[in-house]
Write an enzyme that holds these catalytic residues in place. Sequence first.
Site, short mmCIF file in Angstrom:
data_model
loop_
_atom_site.label_atom_id
_atom_site.label_comp_id
_atom_site.label_asym_id
_atom_site.label_seq_id
_atom_site.Cartn_x
_atom_site.Cartn_y
_atom_site.Cartn_z
N LYS A 187 -10.46 9.71 -2.34
CA LYS A 187 -11.43 9.85 -1.26
C LYS A 187 -12.47 10.87 -1.70
CE LYS A 187 -12.76 8.55 2.85
NZ LYS A 187 -13.44 7.23 2.97
N ASP A 244 2.07 7.74 -0.64
CA ASP A 244 3.09 7.61 0.38
C ASP A 244 2.71 6.53 1.39
OD1 ASP A 244 5.25 8.04 2.02
OD2 ASP A 244 4.74 10.10 2.53
N ASP A 248 3.94 2.02 1.75
CA ASP A 248 4.52 1.41 2.94
C ASP A 248 3.75 0.15 3.33
OD1 ASP A 248 6.49 3.26 3.05
OD2 ASP A 248 5.97 4.09 5.00
#
Length: 354
Positions: A187, A244, A248
């Site tokens: 980012k 992380d 998912d």
Amino acid sequence: MALIAIIPGDGIGPEVILQARRMLEHFRDDRKLPLKLWELDLGAERYLRDGVTFPREVFDRIRDEASAVLLGALGDPRVPNHDYARDILFGLRFGLDLYANMRPVKALADRLVPLKNRGVKDVNMVVFRENTEGIYAAMGGQFKRGTPDEIAINEDVNTRKGVERIIRAAFDYASRHGKKTVHMADKSNAMAHAHELWHRCFFEVAKEYPRVTAKHVYVDTLFLFMVQDPQQFEVIVTNNLFGDIVTDLGAGLQGGLGMAASANVHYANPKRVAMFEPVHGSAIALEGRDLANPLASFLSVGMMLAHLGWPEEEERIEGIVTRAIETGNCTPDVGGKKGTKAVGDWFLHELQNS
């Protein structure tokens, strides 16, 4: 002899790790692989019983003698601050310098992919998550806590060494496995200092791998593209927090967290002890109900055996997992009707006859 430290964990952890242990016993006893299993009493029950989290002598033996760790899920609502879980998980990741978290995102059946007109051919990537820095370094604090003027700060820590080595691991993996592209997600348009380091380092390391195309993508755009067109991704590398989250999402693409395996390794030195874990969490609501999906723990064992020098066993395990999904010999979350133990029984039978 490869010493495997086993930490069953909390919630559904012991249920799925028990089935994974049965597999390891098969490889030790029937296939005569030189394995020694060492089960550890660590987790919420131990902490609630005597206040122990992760004894130094246990860590030292793992570091000095073990070849791998098989870790179950950690987390128990009876210990709301989760300090014991952080001591174990971060103690292993940080203490052993397992800087590369490797998460395969691979669908094994078309029906598990939740995207319209997408299937197995579209979901096959590996995510490299930096595992020892970033926001998880726990640098920061709180000031005037509990007042209207409270301030809470966490620092995102990125070092040249940490960023460069995980990026190089991703490129090395791509090069060794015939992958054409590596995507790096950051980012840097918002975190101009910390993530500029990622952007700059990524393209510097890329010059060492001219046969692999380096592609940068902002992390929010990555999430969008993974849903729109996951087929374009082969290898993704990113920081600890983003990794992380994105893994998912990847688990959702491959059939859920019950299918998500992982390896935590010191990529530059594969002879060092590594840790392998299914990443579904302790799922306390499912504890004791014989509903937990053990397939991620089986796939994690496959990654472990490949890491220890038996890649053919990982292929064997993945093939049986695929048959389990295709034939319905799996738990309800992936379309089957079997319980945890019954899946383990079926899997062990297939393993013995393969």
